[in-house]
Structures are given as structure tokens and as C-alpha cells.
Design a protein around this motif. Structure first.
Motif, short mmCIF file in Angstrom:
data_model
loop_
_atom_site.label_atom_id
_atom_site.label_comp_id
_atom_site.label_asym_id
_atom_site.label_seq_id
_atom_site.Cartn_x
_atom_site.Cartn_y
_atom_site.Cartn_z
N SER A 665 22.78 -56.45 38.66
CA SER A 665 21.72 -57.40 39.04
C SER A 665 20.39 -56.79 38.64
O SER A 665 20.33 -55.66 38.16
CB SER A 665 21.74 -57.64 40.56
N GLN A 666 19.35 -57.57 38.84
CA GLN A 666 18.00 -57.03 38.65
C GLN A 666 17.62 -56.34 39.96
O GLN A 666 17.12 -56.94 40.88
CB GLN A 666 17.05 -58.16 38.25
N TRP A 667 17.83 -55.05 39.94
CA TRP A 667 17.90 -54.24 41.15
C TRP A 667 16.51 -53.83 41.62
O TRP A 667 15.62 -53.58 40.81
CB TRP A 667 18.70 -52.99 40.79
N GLN A 668 16.38 -53.74 42.94
CA GLN A 668 15.16 -53.17 43.51
C GLN A 668 15.45 -51.72 43.89
O GLN A 668 16.19 -51.46 44.84
CB GLN A 668 14.73 -53.98 44.74
N HIS A 669 14.90 -50.83 43.15
CA HIS A 669 15.23 -49.42 43.27
C HIS A 669 14.61 -48.79 44.52
O HIS A 669 13.62 -49.29 45.05
CB HIS A 669 14.74 -48.68 42.02
N PRO A 670 15.16 -47.65 44.95
CA PRO A 670 14.58 -46.95 46.11
C PRO A 670 13.18 -46.41 45.80
O PRO A 670 12.82 -46.19 44.63
CB PRO A 670 15.56 -45.79 46.35
N THR A 671 12.42 -46.22 46.86
CA THR A 671 11.12 -45.58 46.68
C THR A 671 11.33 -44.10 46.36
O THR A 671 12.44 -43.57 46.44
CB THR A 671 10.28 -45.70 47.95
N THR A 674 13.82 -41.31 47.98
CA THR A 674 14.71 -41.95 48.95
C THR A 674 16.11 -42.00 48.37
O THR A 674 16.33 -42.63 47.32
CB THR A 674 14.23 -43.39 49.28
N ASP A 675 17.03 -41.34 49.03
CA ASP A 675 18.41 -41.31 48.56
C ASP A 675 18.93 -42.75 48.46
O ASP A 675 18.68 -43.58 49.33
CB ASP A 675 19.25 -40.50 49.56
N ILE A 676 19.67 -43.02 47.44
CA ILE A 676 20.16 -44.38 47.21
C ILE A 676 20.99 -44.89 48.39
O ILE A 676 20.97 -46.08 48.71
CB ILE A 676 20.97 -44.45 45.89
N THR A 677 21.67 -43.99 49.07
CA THR A 677 22.50 -44.44 50.20
C THR A 677 21.67 -44.66 51.46
O THR A 677 22.14 -45.27 52.41
CB THR A 677 23.61 -43.42 50.49
N VAL A 678 20.44 -44.15 51.46
CA VAL A 678 19.51 -44.50 52.54
C VAL A 678 18.98 -45.91 52.30
O VAL A 678 18.91 -46.73 53.22
CB VAL A 678 18.36 -43.48 52.61
#
Lengths: 709, 162
Positions: A665-671, A674-678
Motif C-alpha cells: 500500500s502507500q504506507w505511512q512510515h514510522p517517525t 520509532t520501531d516499526i512494531t511500535v
């Protein structure tokens, strides 16, 4: 008894009258951009404004206080900001305030005849009538000739004109003759006229009832019978273009018309939808381009319409930079020469609308050639329509432009303004053989590629060091793939290190690429492709950017892009690349999606601590898990630090975690950090179940942990 | 710089910790104008849990064959329109209305095919999360459109006419 002299009594009454009336008789506040019309309708003179950009006519006043008197020869006086006109019944001058309420001003030497042609320059009202002559009167009450009619002796009296207008700078009068289209220049002092050009436009059986100028020196004439507004280029009178007159906009038709305008006002557009094609197709206001005053309720294409800046053309992506409103036309089939094609047209709103359509079949930069109009005032109900067109057998293969317009009244031309509707321009491809396409993930959507760039050290798993939207299009002819095209958008750059971005086509030989036909655009501009197809590679490898940090601007710390919520960014980066094949390949020979997009270290740039100051440069590649290095990647780096790559497993840690992931998808990435699983807790279960559960983990973010504009 | 940021973050946490020590349930504290301390809960309006869930990707092990890509390849065979010329479009997003009218999301088209015999035999890449697609068959000569919904089962498609 003291007798007051009669002339003083008159003056006193006049003064009282003026002072009483002045409470209501406000002049126009500024030099207005709209033009004005007087029209006689239903037993009274009506006053209207005309937006010359769109042709929109708005009624301002239907009761001027003069009953059934006809007022013609109206003109705007920049000296006092009032409009003046000639009263046919009273044979007097009339002054109008900003509400178009009239004040009669009697001439000191009243005329016998009615006049219907007039304009004002230097606080002097000039008026003309064929076979009677040219006259003027002073409008400055301090002038000894105030309201005295003076004839310009020797003036040409033979011109069959219905209105004229003063040029804003040179002090000459201009008028176009209805029966011939001749444009005359008239000297107001001598009355001598000279033919300066022919406009090529006639008003046979009717008149050019209103004439205006704008500040740039463009002359406008409105044809009564159809309301067409034509614009003649008189900006440089020493170099009048051969094709000097264009159709500019459509106003309402009328039987009677006279115009007034502040000649030193510019013509401007607001709340107007413009096309997007290059300006050779006449798109901008300067070129009288296709445009519509927008109406959010009815008469638009697709789901909505928005207002544009007049100069947002061609490489400007209207949908990306504004509302996604270029959505009313869908080419359902390929445009193949000699074949029919189907176009889905969506009429928005609830009302019927007229459709006009054009395709530049011969790719000469205009829509004016024979057969280039594909729809002519086709009346369509609201909703979707599947329309069939025929692609000419001699249409030129390659990319060209198309234009579609709708409005409420029809009469659609491929240029000019209308008071409602929408224009949508589409770049289309014409092929000489039937062409098909496979899109991944779809024609206009993206998947997301997200990279950690500290390889072979594992990173912080925010997966925002490089984030790229990514789309692949396969072009198919005769059941074989002839070209692979890729579009991308940089969505984030959360790394202090410099990374390039490239795409490898596994099992497609470099030698099978038609190198001379590679097309690479950065931000919609073609760039030099001499080094795009990388040398010394077995597979085809395309360098999109050798250092992405050079492709965007940012005011964030460390030049990060869209990873920290507290800072804004100036501009992003988009690319598109066409990778044509010398020998078309079988459909099943195309590598699995998403091919092999990877990042690599930019040359002469330091990296993370692991490298201890060594600059690995191009030899350091970071791929999606299990994708192989290119020939220029250094396999000696495999197995170092946290990497356990060993064929056929590549770019994984001992926990089999990757340095790069593809998200569907057109993803909204972490800040930042910030761990991706957070940010996406369901990603844990997605991994724990080997991808069997939570396949849509990316649709369930913790909102304050992801970057949001 | 990242190290520096981490150190700063840790320092701030330590300072915060030094200021703690009191519990939330003490009743010996004098009541203030807003009454006793009432901790927020997740269901309170406008409450945003700014605390981290302490998840870490590095705390989990993936299988060696875990894929971190987004799609799979189907090999499909399509034939429609009795072998007569047609165009075939496949969409990933669409809506079937209550009266069975079809509304396609045009930007979601994944295949646009022109065929002399209305056939396609070849691969189709679909996203892992996709469960179905819409196939649009356009009989250009007769300007007619038919639709077929196809469910994705593993690596195959199964059809149902609409």
C-alpha cells in the motif's frame, strides 16, 4: 427686494442637488477588473458585469432610475471612477455610480442625434456615429468646456462600428467593424482613422457591440449574436502578430450591447479551472486557454473540480498538488491506429452537461486539425458513459495530448473560457499495434519500499531511512513485453548517510535494453540518460539516482525528509523511467514483482560506525531479503556484523529479519527512531505467523507513531 | 547524532524518575478544587496514549522463508466473448451496488488488454492482501460491457459472472 441672479440660483440648486445625491452616488472604489455592459431588456436598460476571463455575466442593476430610457455608449472614467453613458431619449449624458444609479447631466449645447458609440480618455468623453461624426465633451466641471459638445472636424464618418475603446497607453481609439472584421485606429484629435489589421472575425448581421482594453494592451470585442469574446493582440503596435485575434471566452448572447471598462485593469482569473496540457494547446490565460469558472454542484467531470493557477501546465501534476480532480475520463482501451477505442466519461453532479473532446492525432501541438475533435457538444446525463471513438489510421504513434470539456450550454471550443464546467487534459499514447498493459500494483497506485541503510549492521528498524512509493508497468505487444516502465516517489529520507536508488532486472540482460530509448524523468523533467543503464553489469541495472539527498530539499536537521513531525520540507522527488527492450520477452520471463529495487552507498560519502571511516561507495548495496547483489555489489561484505547472507539467503540477520521491506500500500512510515512494531503492532503477529495472519498489518498504525503531514 | 539523541532521551527519563516516588492513591493529600486525582483510561475522550508499547522488531525471529515482499504471481487463463475481439480490464478495487451495478475504481486497474480473440494466458501480480478482482470484458464492436468477479484462491482465480 433683492433678486438673486438666475444663473446663481441654478448653481445653488445644482450644488444642493449634487451634495444630497452624493450620499448615495459613490464612485467605483478602484479600477475594476470586470467589464460592464448596458443592455436593453424588457423595457429598461440593464447593467451587467462581464468576467472577461470566463465570460460570466452578472446582472448588477435593472432599475437605473431612468425608467424606459435607453442608455448606450457607456464608458468608464478613470479620472473620477464613474461610468458615463448617452441617454437616447433625453439626448443627455448620464453618470452612473457604483450601483449603476443614474444622474442626468445635460449638455450645455444638446445634440439632435442619438449616439451609441463612446469611450473616455483623459477625463474626456468621446462619442461617434456613422455618417454624423466624432465628438467629445469635457467631464471636468472646472473646465470651461464642461458638458459642451465639440465636434472633431475632419473625422472619418464611414466606419460601421458599434463600440470603440481607448488604448490604455497610446491615447488612440480602436474599433472593429462588424461587416469586415477590420480593426481601425482612430486619432481622437484629428478624427483620422487607419486600418491596422483584419481580425479575421466577422459579425455579419449583428455587431461587435462592446469593446474593451486591458492594461497589457489586449483589445476585446464581444459579438452580440453569440456572446463570443474575441481578443486581439495590440500589446506591441509595431509588431502585431499575423494571427492576432483569438476566441477568448463566451458570454451571453444579446440583441443590444455596449461596453465599458477601466482600460488600466488587468484581466485576471479566480475560481477558475484550467487545463494541464502544454501551452501550445492554449492552456494559460495569456493564450486564451481552455478554462471554466468552477461550480461545485454541476457540470464537471468525475467526482469534483478545483480551481487552478493559470500557469500550472504540462509537467505540473494537478492531481498531486491539488484536489485529485482530474478524474472524469478513463481510456478503457488502448488507442491503436485504425481501431476503435472506448472512453469512459463520468459527468459529475446531477445535471445534464455538454461534452467536447479533442485528441491531437498528428501530435503537432494543437487540437485544430481536421478530425481532431472527437466529441462535439454531446449532451450527457450525470453518471458514467462508455463512448466509442475511432483512432485515425494515420494517427502518429507515440505520446500526445487530449482535452475534454463540459459545460451547461454547449458551444464548446478547444480554447477559451466558459462561465461553468471543467476542462481535463490527458496525455495519451497512440500505438500502431494493439498494446496491452500490466500494472503493479495498479495503474495509479503504489506499493512502498522501505529501507534500513546501516547494513551490515542492523538498524533501528524505523524503516524510514529511505521510503519510496513504487509502481511497475509492463507494456505488451503481440503477447510479449516490449518495455518495463517504473514510477516512483520519495516519501521519506530518515538517514544522515547518502544513498543512491537503483533497479535491477534479474535475468534480463543488459544487452537487451534499447539504451538509446531509455527515458528517465526526475520531477517530470527528462534528464541525461547516458549513465542510467549501468556499465559492467550482466543484468540490466538502472541508476535512478546516485544520491537521493541531492534530489530533494529539506530544512530539517541532518537534511532528513518527512520523518520528524516538527519540521516541514520544501520539495520531494519523483521519477519515472521507461526501459525499452531490444527483443521483446515472454510474459513469464519478466522477473517477479517488484523486480529488484535497491539502495546503494553514494561514492565518496562516509557511512555508519561499522565502516570506521571507510567509504564503500557503489559496492555497498541493500536489497530486499533474498534478492541477489548486482555485479557491482561486493559480496565480501556478506556475513559481516549482523548479516548472515549465504546463497540463496541474502540480506537477513540471524533472526531472519530484513533490511528492506515492500508494503502493499502507500504506507505511512514510522517517525524517526520509532520501531516499526511500535508504530504497527500487528507486524509482530504477521511475522510470528509467517505472513498468514494480519496481512493488512500496515493498515493499523498507532497514529502518533507514524509520520503525518 | 543518533547516539546523542539516545543519551539525551535517557537523561530526561532519569530526571523524570528522580521526581517520582509518590503513589496515585494517597488519600492524605488535601483535596484541591478539582478533587482527587483520577487517572485517565484508554476509553477517556481525547486521551492519546503517548507511551510506547515497548515492542521491538529485534525481539522476534522470523522464519527463513518469511517473505517481506507484497505480492504473489498468479498464472491465469482467460477467454471471453466467444473468442471475438475485445478489451479486458482487471481492477483490484470496485464496488458492487445493491442493484448489482458495478463501480470500478479506475486508478486500481491492474491489467488493460486488447485482444483479437478475447484471451489472456499469462502472469498477473496481485497483492498479498487481495482476495478478489473484477474482470471487465468490453465488446468494442457492440459497445457492450460484461463483468466477472474472480476470487483469488492460493495461486488461482475462480470466477463468478455478475
Amino acid at each position: 427686494m433683492y433678486n438673486i441672479p438666475s444663473h446663481l440660483l441654478s448653481l445653488a440648486i445644482f450644488t444642493i442637488s449634487v451634495s444630497m445625491h452624493s450620499v448615495h452616488a459613490a464612485p467605483f472604489e478602484t479600477c475594476p477588473t470586470q467589464a460592464f455592459l448596458s443592455q436593453f431588456n424588457n423595457g429598461a436598460t440593464h447593467y451587467k458585469s462581464v468576467d472577461l476571463s470566463s465570460g460570466k455575466v452578472t446582472t448588477l442593476q435593472v432599475d437605473d432610475g431612468l425608467g424606459s430610457d435607453v442608455v448606450n455608449a457607456i464608458a468608464f472614467n478613470e479620472a473620477d471612477q464613474f461610468v458615463y453613458g448617452f441617454n437616447r431619449q433625453k439626448l443627455s449624458l448620464v453618470r452612473f455610480d457604483s450601483d449603476f444609479k443614474a444622474t442626468i447631466l445635460n449638455f450645455t449645447n444638446p445634440p439632435t442625434n442619438n449616439f451609441y458609440v463612446g469611450d473616455i480618455y483623459n477625463n474626456t468623453y468621446y462619442f461617434y456615429r456613422k455618417n454624423i461624426g466624432l465628438f467629445y465633451t469635457k467631464l471636468d466641471s472646472a473646465d470651461p468646456d464642461y458638458l459642451k459638445i465639440i465636434k472633431v472636424t475632419g473625422a472619418n464618418q464611414s466606419m460601421n462600428i458599434a463600440d470603440f475603446a481607448f488604448h490604455p497607453t497610446n491615447g488612440f481609439i480602436y474599433a472593429v467593424e462588424s461587416s469586415t472584421g477590420n480593426l481601425y485606429q482612430i486619432d481622437p484629435d484629428s478624427g483620422a482613422s487607419s486600418l491596422i489589421t483584419n481580425t479575421g472575425v466577422l459579425a455579419s448581421g449583428t455587431h461587435f457591440g462592446a469593446a474593451y482594453f486591458d492594461k497589457s494592451g489586449y483589445f476585446y470585442a464581444v459579438r452580440n449574436s453569440d456572446g463570443h469574446i474575441y481578443r486581439t493582440d495590440l500589446t506591441d503596435l509595431d509588431n502585431i502578430p499575423d494571427t492576432n485575434t483569438i476566441y477568448f471566452a463566451k458570454a451571453a448572447p444579446t440583441n443590444s450591447n455596449d461596453g465599458a471598462r477601466c482600460a488600466n485593469a488587468i484581466v485576471e482569473s479566480s475560481g477558475t479551472d484550467f487545463g494541464d496540457a502544454p501551452d501550445s494547446y492554449k492552456t494559460t490565460l495569456d493564450d486564451g486557454g481552455a478554462r471554466h469558472l468552477i461550480n461545485y454542484t454541476n457540470h464537471f467531470l468525475g467526482s469534483t473540480v478545483d480551481a487552478d493557477n493559470t500557469d500550472d501546465i504540462a509537467t505540473y501534476d494537478d492531481n498531486a498538488n491539488n484536489l485529485n480532480d482530474e478524474d472524469g475520463i478513463q481510456f478503457q482501451t488502448s488507442l491503436t491506429t485504425g481501431l476503435t477505442a472506448q472512453i469512459k466519461v463520468t459527468i459529475g453532479g446531477e445535471a445534464d452537461s455538454y461534452l467536447g473532446g479533442w485528441v491531437d492525432w498528428n501530435a503537432d501541438g494543437d487540437f485544430d486539425d481536421t478530425n481532431e475533435q472527437i466529441f462535439q457538444d454531446k449532451l450527457l446525463t450525470a453518471g458514467q458513459h462508455n463512448l466509442v471513438i475511432s483512432v485515425p489510421v494515420d494517427a502518429v504513434s507515440g505520446q500526445t495530448w487530449s482535452r475534454f470539456r463540459v459545460n451547461s450550454n454547449g458551444g464548446l471550443e478547444n480554447t477559451g473560457g466558459y462561465s461553468d464546467g471543467e476542462v481535463e487534459d490527458y496525455q495519451v499514447t497512440i500505438t500502431s499495434v494493439p498494446t496491452s498493459y500490466l500494472y503493479y500494483p495498479s495503474e495509479e497506485q503504489f506499493v512502498t519500499l522501505a529501507y534500513e541503510d546501516k547494513w551490515p549492521q542492523k538498524g533501528d528498524y524505523d524503516f524510514n531511512d529511505v521510503v519510496m512509493n513504487y509502481r511497475v508497468t509492463q507494456v505488451i505487444q503481440n503477447n510479449k513485453v516490449v518495455s518495463i516502465n517504473i514510477d516512483g516517489q520519495l516519501m521519506a529520507y530518515g538517514a544522515s548517510y547518502s544513498n543512491g536508488f537503483a533497479i535491477q532486472l534479474p535475468n534480463i540482460a543488459r544487452s537487451n535494453i534499447e539504451e538509446n530509448l531509455i527515458l528517465l524523468n526526475h520531477d517530470n523533467n527528462a534528464i541525461d540518460t547516458s549513465s542510467t543503464l549501468e556499465l559492467n553489469q550482466t543484468n540490466a541495472v538502472f541508476i535512478i539516482s546516485s544520491n537521493l539527498k541531492n534530489n530533494y530539499t529539506s530544512n530539517c536537521g541532518l537534511n532528513y525528509y518527512r520523518t520528524e513531525p516538527s519540521c516541514s520540507n520544501d520539495s520531494g522527488f519523483t521519477f519515472s523511467i521507461n526501459m525499452p527492450l531490444k527483443s521483446p520477452i515472454e510474459l513469464n520471463a519478466v522477473p517477479d514483482m517488484p523486480l529488484d529495487p535497491f539502495i546503494f552507498a553514494s561514492d565518496n560519502r562516509t557511512r555508519n560506525d561499522f565502516w570506521n571511516g571507510v567509504m564503500p561507495g557503489r559496492s555497498l548495496e541493500v536489497h530486499l531479503a533474498d534478492m541477489p547483489l548486482t555485479d557491482l555489489g561486493n559480496e565480501n561484505y556478506f556475513g559481516l556484523q549482523d548479516d548472515i547472507s549465504q546463497s540463496p539467503t541474502f540480506f537477513r540477520t540471524a533472526l531472519n529479519l530484513p533490511w528492506a521491506i515492500e508494503i502493499g500500500s502507500q504506507w505511512q512510515h514510522p517517525t524517526e527512531q520509532t520501531d516499526i512494531t511500535v508504530a504497527y503492532p500487528k507486524f509482530l503477529n504477521f511475522i510470528a505467523t509467517n505472513g498468514e495472519q494480519d496481512k493488512d498489518w500496515f493498515d493499523h498504525p498507532i497514529l502518533h507513531k507514524i509520520f503525518q503531514d | 547524532m543518533r547516539h546523542l539523541k539516545s543519551i539525551l532521551a535517557v537523561s530526561i527519563l532519569l530526571i523524570s524518575a528522580c521526581g517520582g516516588g509518590g503513589g496515585e492513591s494517597s488519600n492524605s493529600v488535601a483535596q484541591t478544587v478539582d478533587g482527587f486525582l483520577q487517572p485517565l483510561s484508554d476509553s477517556d475522550d481525547s486521551f492519546i496514549d503517548t507511551a510506547s508499547n515497548n515492542n521491538k522488531l529485534s525481539s522476534i525471529s522470523a522464519l527463513k522463508n518469511q517473505r517481506f515482499t507484497a505480492s504473489k504471481k498468479l498464472n491465469i487463463s482467460l477467454i471471453f466473448n466467444e473468442g471475438q475481439p475485445c478489451a479486458i480490464n482487471i481492477y483490484k478495487d470496485y464496488v458492487v451496488g445493491e442493484s448489482e451495478e458495478i463501480i470500478t475504481r479506475d486508478q486500481s486497474r491492474i491489467m488493460k488488454l486488447t485482444s483479437d480473440n478475447c484471451q489472456y494466458n499469462g502472469p498477473l501480480a496481485v497483492l498479498n492482501q487481495q482476495s478478489k478482482v473484477l474482470i471487465e470484458i468490453i465488446d468494442i464492436n457492440n459497445n457492450q460491457i460484461n463483468y466477472s468477479e474472480a476470487m483469488i484462491n492460493g495461486d488461482t482465480l475462480s470466477f463468478s459472472a455478475i
